[in-house]
Write a protein that holds these residues in place. Structure first.
Motif, PDB file in Angstrom:
ATOM      1  N   LYS A 255       0.829  -1.213   0.000  1.00 36.62           N
ATOM      2  CA  LYS A 255       0.000   0.000   0.000  1.00 36.62           C
ATOM      3  C   LYS A 255       0.863   1.261   0.000  1.00 36.62           C
ATOM      4  CE  LYS A 255      -1.989  -1.233   3.869  1.00 36.62           C
ATOM      5  NZ  LYS A 255      -1.214  -2.454   4.175  1.00 36.62           N
ATOM      6  N   SER A 256       1.839   1.313   0.916  1.00 38.49           N
ATOM      7  CA  SER A 256       2.701   2.502   0.971  1.00 38.49           C
ATOM      8  C   SER A 256       3.552   2.605  -0.283  1.00 38.49           C
ATOM      9  CB  SER A 256       3.611   2.452   2.199  1.00 38.49           C
ATOM     10  OG  SER A 256       2.854   2.591   3.378  1.00 38.49           O
ATOM     11  N   THR A 257       4.021   1.473  -0.749  1.00 39.36           N
ATOM     12  CA  THR A 257       4.830   1.476  -1.970  1.00 39.36           C
ATOM     13  C   THR A 257       4.046   2.084  -3.125  1.00 39.36           C
ATOM     14  OG1 THR A 257       5.973  -0.494  -1.190  1.00 39.36           O
ATOM     15  CG2 THR A 257       6.134  -0.006  -3.542  1.00 39.36           C
TER      16      THR A 257
ATOM     17  N   PHE B 195       1.989  11.335   4.398  1.00 37.68           N
ATOM     18  CA  PHE B 195       2.909  10.219   4.645  1.00 37.68           C
ATOM     19  C   PHE B 195       2.498   9.365   5.844  1.00 37.68           C
ATOM     20  CE2 PHE B 195       7.012  11.051   2.231  1.00 37.68           C
ATOM     21  CZ  PHE B 195       6.463  12.007   1.386  1.00 37.68           C
ATOM     22  N   GLN B 196       2.753   8.062   5.702  1.00 39.78           N
ATOM     23  CA  GLN B 196       2.566   7.181   6.867  1.00 39.78           C
ATOM     24  C   GLN B 196       3.559   7.585   7.951  1.00 39.78           C
ATOM     25  OE1 GLN B 196       2.895   2.953   5.998  1.00 39.78           O
ATOM     26  NE2 GLN B 196       2.473   2.381   8.120  1.00 39.78           N
ATOM     27  N   TYR B 197       4.780   7.914   7.550  1.00 44.72           N
ATOM     28  CA  TYR B 197       5.795   8.379   8.501  1.00 44.72           C
ATOM     29  C   TYR B 197       6.304   9.746   8.062  1.00 44.72           C
ATOM     30  CZ  TYR B 197       5.687   3.394   9.549  1.00 44.72           C
ATOM     31  OH  TYR B 197       5.263   2.130   9.866  1.00 44.72           O
TER      32      TYR B 197
ATOM     33  N   LEU C 104      -4.052   9.424   1.529  1.00 50.85           N
ATOM     34  CA  LEU C 104      -3.747   9.449   2.961  1.00 50.85           C
ATOM     35  C   LEU C 104      -3.254   8.077   3.375  1.00 50.85           C
ATOM     36  CD1 LEU C 104      -6.962  11.258   4.323  1.00 50.85           C
ATOM     37  CD2 LEU C 104      -4.883  12.268   3.406  1.00 50.85           C
ATOM     38  N   ASP C 105      -1.984   7.978   3.740  1.00 50.07           N
ATOM     39  CA  ASP C 105      -1.421   6.679   4.110  1.00 50.07           C
ATOM     40  C   ASP C 105      -1.423   6.523   5.628  1.00 50.07           C
ATOM     41  OD1 ASP C 105      -0.194   4.257   4.233  1.00 50.07           O
ATOM     42  OD2 ASP C 105       1.680   4.871   3.241  1.00 50.07           O
ATOM     43  N   GLU C 106      -2.371   5.771   6.122  1.00 47.67           N
ATOM     44  CA  GLU C 106      -2.509   5.505   7.559  1.00 47.67           C
ATOM     45  C   GLU C 106      -2.448   6.777   8.394  1.00 47.67           C
ATOM     46  OE1 GLU C 106      -0.657   2.204   9.386  1.00 47.67           O
ATOM     47  OE2 GLU C 106      -0.543   1.060   7.531  1.00 47.67           O
ATOM     48  N   THR C 107      -3.162   7.774   7.937  1.00 50.72           N
ATOM     49  CA  THR C 107      -3.187   9.028   8.684  1.00 50.72           C
ATOM     50  C   THR C 107      -3.835   8.825  10.048  1.00 50.72           C
ATOM     51  OG1 THR C 107      -3.245  10.258   6.629  1.00 50.72           O
ATOM     52  CG2 THR C 107      -3.952  11.444   8.563  1.00 50.72           C
TER      53      THR C 107
HETATM   54 MG   LIG Z   1       2.319   1.229   4.740  1.00 50.85          MG
END
Ligand SMILES: [Mg+2]
Ligand SMILES: Nc1ncnc2c1ncn2[C@@H]1O[C@H](COP(=O)(O)OP(=O)(O)OP(=O)(O)O)[C@@H](O)[C@H]1O
Lengths: 422, 251
Positions: B42-44, B86-88, B171-174
């Protein structure tokens, strides 16, 4: 004692580059003779000397200075600062371009050395001589022996504005020796600003006495005249409760050697030396710092940050020496190189030598490229790679700029850096 | 709006394929969610869409309103209206949050041929948006994300989104790392931006966020592919049963 042949040649060549100064008063003649003796014993620096491994001094010791075209005088951050200006042109003090002296005693070196009595006479050549141990600084001894020009500043109280020394250039071949002596009385304070392209080649020595409770702030600009070749030595002696803070902003320059030698001789003294440097291409910048702790509860900080690209080289040789009785010393040193490509070099030699047992000393040195993760984050928000990189460069250098105590001056330096990098 | 077709991608450094044929279309005005096990890609996917180095697209395409994203630099994608929370989120010492926001906003405006926002108007705008997200003046002055708590970093991402007004928001795991109140704030921030000419792709592990931000479609991603798509009820199913059945069905 005989010197190796190559060193002897460099020693003679360099000495031959300068006319002997005319005879002054007796004490001054003696101080100069002693310095000449020191120089001849040590010999001019060569690549083989331990503290010249990273920097080739050939251009600084050649019998004749390399001609170096004069660039238009740069507008500097200090132009906005209300200061008392002392102006040198091609290494000669220019009374007409300098401000009228007010609120502080300032004399030309030659006048002081010709006088039988002067409050600063015990300092001339004295702090330089103390700074020759344990590491030789032959260029400084040569300077004491041969320099005819310089200013002697005696500060007796609080000055309401900074003193700015401008070293302007007109002659593309001027080979310059300047020797400054700065004496603060107890409780006095001075902010000294230095700027200008100085000369085709230069060798500047400043001896600075900061006695008990006095404070000295110094900001130096080494601008972007690309062919700068020269050396600076600052010899400072600090008394109890005193403060010494020196910051240098350097951009470009084929060969710049900045030596700072500080002796903390009174308890609770505080010495900070910092430099932010940006080098592009034919750039060699050398910071050599030696801090001696010889009193209790003193603090010293060295913060050196260099951004390098297109084959630029920068080196840092920083030492903290803690003598046996210098308990409760707090010594800190950081040197960092940010390399924007694979052709650039950052060389660091941090040294701690500690003979007291109750001290807190730390040092660190890092070297690496721009943070790709941070770059991507900035770019993902619409900022171009170049601009993102500029932001990271400024942020990196800002850690050194933060060492400047006066916020207005710090902001002026930020503006100067941005203007120079543009 | 966002159209991803048969996207295959592997790591540049090692021979490892991560995306194995992603097909996904998010029409304008819609909210799509992606759920899926850890490591499913997912993040990729979000990084590849926004142009991060280190990946090689070996097949397929991705476009935003017909513009080929994969041909563009990250900053050009941003100017086209793509945004990734970003997730991070990344800490950037020495770069002030305000300077960062202003530079980003004006870079995008410039790229789009719009006038840059002056300091006063910018300040007014940022204060207003920050207030809604309960981001105080101190956080705006500090260096980007440095020393921010996990939740503060996530709110700062949403502030950037609110300032930049992108048309495609990923939105990545916001929601991860947010307390209940912060989650509401963030959801309100997102909902305030919902509009017929903007779309969202919300990556999450939890149904909770989707209670606040109602998705139109939920996709399940596993092993580098979308294995199932459905309505909001799909998220409830994942919440109740986990991925086991879904993965089996796909195998
Ligand atoms: Mg991820
Ligand atoms: N730079 C990399 N180097 C090595 N492996 C990577 C790299 N980037 C991604 N991967 C691998 O690719 C796979 C997908 O990672 P990704 O971060 O996209 O998963 P994700 O679906 O976002 O997971 P999570 O739900 O845990 O956030 C993982 O197995 C991960 O380890």
């Amino acid at each position: 004692m005989t010197l190796p042949a190559q060193k002897q040649k460099a020693t003679d060549d360099l000495l031959g580059a300068y006319d002997a100064p005319t005879s002054a008063s007796r004490w001054a003649n003696e101080a100069r003779e002693a310095a000449l003796g020191r120089y001849q014993n040590m010999g001019a620096p060569t690549r083989r000397d331990e503290y010249w491994k990273y920097t080739n001094p050939a251009a600084l010791t050649a019998g004749i200075a390399t001609e170096n075209p004069v660039a238009p005088t740069d507008v500097t951050a200090f132009d906005q600062v209300d200061s008392l200006k002392l102006v040198f042109v091609d290494g000669r003090f220019d009374v007409h371009r300098s401000d009228a002296i007010q609120g502080v005693q300032i004399n030309q070196l030659a006048d002081v050395l010709a006088a039988d009595i002067h409050a600063c006479k015990d300092l001339f050549g004295e702090l330089e001589a103390r700074g020759q141990k344990p590491v030789h600084r032959p260029l400084a001894a040569l300077n004491t022996a041969m320099a005819k020009e310089g200013v002697v500043i005696h500060v007796k109280g609080q000055l309401d504005r900074p003193v700015e020394i401008q070293y302007l250039r007109e002659d593309p071949t001027a080979d310059i020796l300047i020797h400054n002596v700065i004496k603060l009385d107890k409780d006095a304070s001075l902010t000294l600003l230095e700027s200008g392209a100085i000369g085709a080649r230069f060798n500047i020595v400043s001896e600075i006495d900061v006695p008990d409770n006095a404070s000295f702030h110094h900001i130096r600009l080494q601008g972007r005249e690309t062919q700068r070749a020269g050396s600076n030595h600052i010899f400072a002696r600090l008394g109890a409760e005193s403060l010494f803070k020196s910051f240098t902003l350097a951009v470009n320059g084929t060969l710049t050697r900045n030596e700072t030698i500080i002796e903390l001789t009174g308890d609770n003294a505080n010495a900070h030396v910092a430099c932010a440097a940006a080098g592009d291409g034919d750039f060699h910048h050398d910071d050599t710092v030696f801090v001696t702790h010889d009193a209790v509860n003193c603090e010293s900080r060295q913060v050196f940050k260099k951004v390098l690209r297109n084959g630029a080289t920068s080196c840092f040789q920083g030492k903290i020496l803690v003598k046996p009785d210098a308990q409760k010393t707090d010594g800190y040193q950081i040197s960092q190189g940010l390399l924007l490509d694979d052709d650039s070099n950052f060389l660091a030699k941090p040294e701690l030598e500690i003979y007291a047992d109750d001290v807190a000393c730390s040092h660190g040195s890092t070297c690496g490229g721009a943070d790709e993760t941070a770059l991507f984050y900035l770019m993902s928000r619409g900022i171009s790679r170049d601009q993102a990189q500029d932001m990271l460069v400024l942020a990196f250098l800002d850690e050194a700029i933060q060492e400047i105590a006066d916020e207005t001056l710090a902001d002026a330096i930020r503006g100067q850096l941005q203007a120079w990098l543009r | 709006m966002l159209k991803i077709t048969n996207l295959h991608a592997s790591l540049e450094e090692e021979d490892k394929q991560i995306l194995k044929g992603v097909n996904l279309e998010v029409p304008t005005g819609k909210v799509h969610a992606i759920m899926g096990p850890n490591g499913s890609g997912k993040s990729t996917l979000s990084y590849i869409l926004s142009g991060k180095d280190g990946y090689e697209v070996t097949d397929g395409s991705a476009s935003l309103d017909g513009v080929d994203l994969l041909e563009l630099e990250p900053e050009e994608r941003a100017a086209e209206g793509l945004f990734l929370a970003f997730q991070y989120p990344v800490e950037i010492p020495g770069v002030g949050n305000m300077t960062f926001l202003r530079t980003a906003l004006n870079s995008q405006r410039k790229a789009r041929g719009e006038e840059e926002l002056n300091a006063a108007d910018f300040l007014k705008l940022v204060r207003e948006k920050a207030k809604a997200l309960k981001i105080d003046a101190d956080m705006l002055k500090r260096p980007v994300n440095v020393g921010f708590s996990g939740g503060e970093k996530k709110r700062n991402e949403i502030l950037q989104m609110a300032m930049l007004e992108p048309k495609m928001c990923i939105l990545d795991e916001t929601d991860s790392g947010l307390d209940v109140d912060a989650m509401k704030l963030v959801a309100e921030g997102v909902n305030a931006l919902r509009s017929p000419d903007r779309a969202f792709l919300v990556i999450t592990h939890y149904q909770r966020l989707l209670d606040h931000i109602k998705p139109d479609v939920v996709h399940i991603m596993a092993d580098g592919k979308i294995i199932k798509s459905g309505g909001p009820e799909l998220a409830l199913q994942v919440e109740d049963e986990g991925y086991a059945d879904l993965l089996e069905g796909a195998a």
